[in-house]
Motif scaffolding. Structure first.
Motif: not given
Length: 112
Positions: A20-35
């Motif tokens: 969270l100290s970076n300008k850009y950051f990633l988060q991996i989690h469950f995919s939401p339903p399509k749409g």
């Protein structure tokens, strides 16, 4: 922190790898339903919280991927651990998932 901004949504994201100290950051989690993720979600402002840390961010990229297809490159950046450790940790927490479970990689840009 930008106190004059009214966030559209609040997110709780663990601050692994001090991301969270970076300008850009990633988060991996469950995919939401399509749409469920729509173009308008990319214009929203999110208040991201992790303990005492709060930052404002916008979703700038979103990719669906099966758990078994995520690479260590992504887990190093997002979680600070290799893929095998990430899978074990995630599967221990959610024992019904498999390597075929659809996940999502969210890329956020800090705006504060």
């Amino acid at each position: 922190m930008m106190s004059n901004i009214k966030p559209d949504k609040e997110l709780i994201i663990e601050n692994f790898n001090n991301k969270l100290s970076n300008k850009y950051f990633l988060q991996i989690h469950f995919s939401p339903p399509k749409g469920k993720i729509i173009e308008a979600d990319f214009d929203k402002i999110y208040l991201v919280k992790s303990g005492e840390i709060t930052v404002y961010a916008k979703l700038i990229e979103f990719n669906r991927i099966k758990l078994g297809n995520i690479s260590s490159f992504i887990t190093y950046v997002s979680e600070g651990i290799d893929l095998f450790e990430f899978c074990k940790k995630f599967m221990d927490k959610y024992p019904t998932i498999t390597y075929e479970t659809e996940m999502a990689i969210y890329c956020y840009e800090r705006i504060d």
